[in-house]
Design a protein around this motif. Structure first.
Motif, PDB file in Angstrom:
ATOM      1  N   GLN A 200     144.839 120.311  24.047  1.00 29.95           N
ATOM      2  CA  GLN A 200     144.001 119.312  24.102  1.00 29.95           C
ATOM      3  C   GLN A 200     144.439 117.862  23.458  1.00 29.95           C
ATOM      4  OE1 GLN A 200     139.750 120.154  23.439  1.00 29.95           O
ATOM      5  NE2 GLN A 200     140.120 122.378  24.026  1.00 29.95           N
ATOM      6  N   LEU A 201     145.091 118.355  22.344  1.00 32.76           N
ATOM      7  CA  LEU A 201     146.051 117.080  21.494  1.00 32.76           C
ATOM      8  C   LEU A 201     147.219 116.645  22.252  1.00 32.76           C
ATOM      9  CD1 LEU A 201     146.278 118.982  18.150  1.00 32.76           C
ATOM     10  CD2 LEU A 201     144.533 116.948  18.776  1.00 32.76           C
ATOM     11  N   ILE A 202     147.892 117.441  22.965  1.00 37.39           N
ATOM     12  CA  ILE A 202     149.284 117.066  23.455  1.00 37.39           C
ATOM     13  C   ILE A 202     149.174 116.625  24.770  1.00 37.39           C
ATOM     14  CG2 ILE A 202     151.751 117.767  23.871  1.00 37.39           C
ATOM     15  CD1 ILE A 202     151.437 119.608  21.564  1.00 37.39           C
ATOM     16  N   ILE A 203     148.492 117.011  25.528  1.00 37.25           N
ATOM     17  CA  ILE A 203     148.680 116.968  26.995  1.00 37.25           C
ATOM     18  C   ILE A 203     147.795 115.278  27.466  1.00 37.25           C
ATOM     19  CG2 ILE A 203     147.843 117.421  29.388  1.00 37.25           C
ATOM     20  CD1 ILE A 203     149.937 118.967  28.176  1.00 37.25           C
ATOM     21  N   PRO A 204     146.753 115.062  26.730  1.00 35.66           N
ATOM     22  CA  PRO A 204     146.331 113.604  26.920  1.00 35.66           C
ATOM     23  C   PRO A 204     147.420 112.629  26.530  1.00 35.66           C
ATOM     24  CG  PRO A 204     144.418 115.110  26.262  1.00 35.66           C
ATOM     25  CD  PRO A 204     145.717 115.889  25.929  1.00 35.66           C
ATOM     26  N   MET A 205     147.664 112.698  25.612  1.00 33.42           N
ATOM     27  CA  MET A 205     148.784 111.905  24.981  1.00 33.42           C
ATOM     28  C   MET A 205     149.956 111.644  25.659  1.00 33.42           C
ATOM     29  SD  MET A 205     150.836 112.054  21.087  1.00 33.42           S
ATOM     30  CE  MET A 205     151.756 113.195  21.690  1.00 33.42           C
TER      31      MET A 205
ATOM     32  N   ILE B 149     155.339  95.794  25.980  1.00 36.43           N
ATOM     33  CA  ILE B 149     154.122  96.729  26.438  1.00 36.43           C
ATOM     34  C   ILE B 149     154.281  98.308  26.531  1.00 36.43           C
ATOM     35  CG2 ILE B 149     153.615  94.740  27.754  1.00 36.43           C
ATOM     36  CD1 ILE B 149     154.211  96.655  30.409  1.00 36.43           C
ATOM     37  N   MET B 150     155.584  98.653  25.999  1.00 37.34           N
ATOM     38  CA  MET B 150     155.540 100.155  25.918  1.00 37.34           C
ATOM     39  C   MET B 150     155.053 100.498  24.772  1.00 37.34           C
ATOM     40  SD  MET B 150     159.600 100.588  27.699  1.00 37.34           S
ATOM     41  CE  MET B 150     159.491 102.321  27.205  1.00 37.34           C
ATOM     42  N   PHE B 151     154.819  99.971  23.738  1.00 35.97           N
ATOM     43  CA  PHE B 151     154.353 100.442  22.306  1.00 35.97           C
ATOM     44  C   PHE B 151     152.793 100.342  22.379  1.00 35.97           C
ATOM     45  CE2 PHE B 151     158.482  98.547  21.073  1.00 35.97           C
ATOM     46  CZ  PHE B 151     159.003  99.754  20.147  1.00 35.97           C
ATOM     47  N   LEU B 152     152.224  99.654  23.331  1.00 37.28           N
ATOM     48  CA  LEU B 152     150.544  99.657  23.376  1.00 37.28           C
ATOM     49  C   LEU B 152     150.076 101.134  23.726  1.00 37.28           C
ATOM     50  CD1 LEU B 152     148.054  98.239  23.004  1.00 37.28           C
ATOM     51  CD2 LEU B 152     148.169  97.419  25.321  1.00 37.28           C
ATOM     52  N   PRO B 153     150.544 101.745  25.022  1.00 38.50           N
ATOM     53  CA  PRO B 153     150.108 103.116  25.323  1.00 38.50           C
ATOM     54  C   PRO B 153     150.608 104.068  24.392  1.00 38.50           C
ATOM     55  CG  PRO B 153     151.933 102.400  26.729  1.00 38.50           C
ATOM     56  CD  PRO B 153     151.583 101.021  25.991  1.00 38.50           C
ATOM     57  N   MET B 154     151.579 103.983  23.757  1.00 40.32           N
ATOM     58  CA  MET B 154     152.023 104.956  22.639  1.00 40.32           C
ATOM     59  C   MET B 154     151.106 104.905  21.460  1.00 40.32           C
ATOM     60  SD  MET B 154     156.067 104.321  22.850  1.00 40.32           S
ATOM     61  CE  MET B 154     156.566 105.501  21.321  1.00 40.32           C
ATOM     62  N   ILE B 155     150.797 103.618  21.104  1.00 37.92           N
ATOM     63  CA  ILE B 155     149.931 103.639  19.763  1.00 37.92           C
ATOM     64  C   ILE B 155     148.583 104.051  20.211  1.00 37.92           C
ATOM     65  CG2 ILE B 155     149.012 101.915  18.302  1.00 37.92           C
ATOM     66  CD1 ILE B 155     151.466 100.253  18.685  1.00 37.92           C
ATOM     67  N   ILE B 156     148.029 103.652  21.314  1.00 34.59           N
ATOM     68  CA  ILE B 156     146.664 104.094  21.724  1.00 34.59           C
ATOM     69  C   ILE B 156     146.610 105.653  21.642  1.00 34.59           C
ATOM     70  CG2 ILE B 156     144.676 103.904  23.158  1.00 34.59           C
ATOM     71  CD1 ILE B 156     145.611 101.135  23.611  1.00 34.59           C
ATOM     72  N   ALA B 157     147.413 106.222  22.306  1.00 32.23           N
ATOM     73  CA  ALA B 157     147.681 107.628  22.978  1.00 32.23           C
ATOM     74  C   ALA B 157     147.823 108.383  21.879  1.00 32.23           C
ATOM     75  CB  ALA B 157     148.669 108.132  23.557  1.00 32.23           C
ATOM     76  N   ILE B 158     148.407 108.208  20.552  1.00 32.72           N
ATOM     77  CA  ILE B 158     148.863 108.819  19.273  1.00 32.72           C
ATOM     78  C   ILE B 158     147.420 108.812  18.447  1.00 32.72           C
ATOM     79  CG2 ILE B 158     150.000 108.983  17.161  1.00 32.72           C
ATOM     80  CD1 ILE B 158     152.553 108.110  18.674  1.00 32.72           C
TER      81      ILE B 158
ATOM     82  N   VAL C 206     142.723 108.430  28.168  1.00 30.06           N
ATOM     83  CA  VAL C 206     143.212 109.443  27.323  1.00 30.06           C
ATOM     84  C   VAL C 206     141.970 110.325  27.153  1.00 30.06           C
ATOM     85  CG1 VAL C 206     143.724 110.189  24.802  1.00 30.06           C
ATOM     86  CG2 VAL C 206     144.677 108.215  26.080  1.00 30.06           C
ATOM     87  N   ILE C 207     140.668 109.820  26.975  1.00 32.08           N
ATOM     88  CA  ILE C 207     139.605 110.468  27.021  1.00 32.08           C
ATOM     89  C   ILE C 207     139.107 111.193  28.219  1.00 32.08           C
ATOM     90  CG2 ILE C 207     136.998 110.150  26.411  1.00 32.08           C
ATOM     91  CD1 ILE C 207     138.879 109.563  24.198  1.00 32.08           C
ATOM     92  N   SER C 208     139.381 110.733  29.448  1.00 33.13           N
ATOM     93  CA  SER C 208     139.167 111.326  30.511  1.00 33.13           C
ATOM     94  C   SER C 208     139.915 112.744  30.774  1.00 33.13           C
ATOM     95  CB  SER C 208     139.411 110.371  31.727  1.00 33.13           C
ATOM     96  OG  SER C 208     138.640 109.164  31.686  1.00 33.13           O
ATOM     97  N   VAL C 209     141.224 112.542  30.248  1.00 31.41           N
ATOM     98  CA  VAL C 209     142.219 113.951  30.243  1.00 31.41           C
ATOM     99  C   VAL C 209     141.476 114.839  29.214  1.00 31.41           C
ATOM    100  CG1 VAL C 209     144.450 114.957  29.994  1.00 31.41           C
ATOM    101  CG2 VAL C 209     143.972 112.699  30.963  1.00 31.41           C
ATOM    102  N   LYS C 210     141.110 114.263  28.174  1.00 30.55           N
ATOM    103  CA  LYS C 210     140.635 115.173  27.112  1.00 30.55           C
ATOM    104  C   LYS C 210     139.347 115.862  27.438  1.00 30.55           C
ATOM    105  CE  LYS C 210     142.078 113.297  22.521  1.00 30.55           C
ATOM    106  NZ  LYS C 210     142.693 114.477  22.109  1.00 30.55           N
TER     107      LYS C 210
END
Length: 416
Positions: A206-211, A338-347, A370-374
């Motif tokens: 639940q921590l790793i897969i959504p990210m 723009i590659m940093f934005l999804p990384m920051i939000i996901a983490i 991220v929340i949908s996958v969670k």
């Protein structure tokens, strides 16, 4: 007309896919390399963890008394008490007692993992029911093995202290209730068995897969996106492509599709590599996690559609950036922004609990995916949230497509 447009789209798509899969180095780095590196990575971690665990349950230590730096004699009363009383209650822990002249030097040199420092009157005090006996467990804080060993030894001493207390109380009154109040900490499945819940019990998944999914879907197609326009400009093949009978919409749609395909293949390759790693390392815990995973079809479809819209959104952003670039280097520099934005939000949402989610937050791009996958992995099938996220993501994707089309139609931006 529609049939002709589809034929043009299919023709351009075929051409783009051939170009994309022609670069063997990129294919190897994007899809094959993760399948090789992740199992090796997990294997190394597994071996390292096993080594640390082995040192923790088989600690090498020494016993010193008072202000002395050297270990006590093996024929001393203190040594016999600690060995045959305290450490005898745990059959799984095998402690190796070592002699040393200076336990601090031995700790820092790695000859021992920790030292037990006892008081001078240890035997007298431990026999006195009115005294509190103190044992200092000294370890090297720079050593991972030392920290792990200290925790194990501290737990053994705590257990022995409870046993000693129970024996003393029982000597006062044999009928006394040793545990007047007990408590059991149980999960739902432990208390009531399998009640047919969806999702997984694994907090790790639940921590790793959504990210991972969100990050990979967002930026997985970045490498191919930079080549689709800027790369063709460098090779002088972009202008001839535009001069063909294929419409701008067909060309753009084909490039869109290729980026989305690469985004999903990249994500699938990474997730598959993790699963293979779990199986290759023969991790029983990991295997049980995978076997207990249960997901509803409706939830899978909604999450997949949310991921698809996220891929469409970032495909548009990447095409906008690459269409305003004349060289691969320039396109790569712009896409990295723009590659940093999804990384920051996901983490940032890695440790977010699904119970803390509100409806308005499902309007936030990337975050809502991220929340949908969670939600799916937690088995909390809140379809209002899932559908709300999908509708919002469709709007974002359509806006991305419209802006990309306008950008793509400007001759000043697409010409070299």
């Amino acid at each position: 007309m529609k049939n002709k447009m589809f034929q043009q789209y299919a023709c351009v798509l075929k051409k783009e896919l051939k170009d994309a899969f022609r670069d063997k180095k990129s294919i190897f780095a994007t899809f094959i390399l993760p399948l090789i590196l992740f199992p090796i990575f997990f294997l190394i971690i597994g071996v390292s963890s096993e080594s640390i665990n082995d040192k923790a349950i088989n600690p090498k230590l020494t016993i010193v008394q008072g202000e002395s730096k050297s270990s006590i004699a093996t024929d001393s009363e203190e040594y016999d008490y600690i060995l045959n009383n305290i450490f005898s209650i745990s059959q799984d822990i095998k402690v190796e007692f070592l002699s040393c002249e200076n336990f601090l030097d031995s700790l820092m040199n790695g000859d021992i993992y920790l030292a037990l420092v006892i008081d001078n009157d240890f035997i007298i005090d431990v026999s006195d029911v009115t005294k509190n006996v103190n044992i200092n467990i000294v370890y090297d804080e720079r050593s991972t093995s030392g920290s792990a060993s200290a925790s194990v030894v501290a737990e053994i001493i705590n257990v022995y202290s409870d046993v000693l207390l129970a024996d003393r109380i029982e000597d006062l009154d044999p009928n006394i209730a040793m545990n007047p109040i007990t408590n059991n900490v149980l999960s739902i499945s432990q208390a009531y068995g399998d009640i047919g819940r969806y999702g997984t019990d694994s907090a790790m998944l639940q921590l790793i897969i959504p990210m991972l999914l969100t990050m990979l879907i967002s930026v997985g197609g970045a490498s191919i996106a930079t080549d689709l326009v800027a790369g063709e400009k460098e090779r002088n093949t972009f202008e001839p492509l535009l001069s063909t009978s294929a419409s701008r919409f067909s060309i753009l749609s084909a490039k869109y599709t290729v980026i989305i395909i690469f985004s999903f293949i990249s994500a699938i390759a990474e997730i598959l590599s993790i699963i293979i790693s779990m199986l290759v390392t023969k991790d029983v815990f990991a295997t049980s996690i995978l076997s207990s995973l249960s997901l509803p079809v409706s939830g899978i479809i909604l999450v997949f559609l949310n991921l698809l819209m996220l891929a469409a959104l970032f495909s548009g952003l990447l095409l906008i950036l690459t269409s305003t670039s004349n060289t691969l280097k320039e396109a790569q520099s712009k896409s990295s922004i723009i590659m940093f934005l999804p990384m920051i939000i996901a983490i940032a949402t890695m440790y977010l609990d699904v119970n803390d989610v509100s409806l308005w937050t499902m309007c936030l791009p990337i975050y809502n995916v991220v929340i949908s996958v969670k939600l799916l992995l937690a088995g909390v099938m809140n379809y209002v949230y899932l559908w709300g996220a999908l509708i919002i993501n469709i709007i974002y994707a359509l806006l991305s497509i419209v802006i990309t089309m306008k950008t793509f139609s400007k001759e000043s931006l697409i010409s070299k």
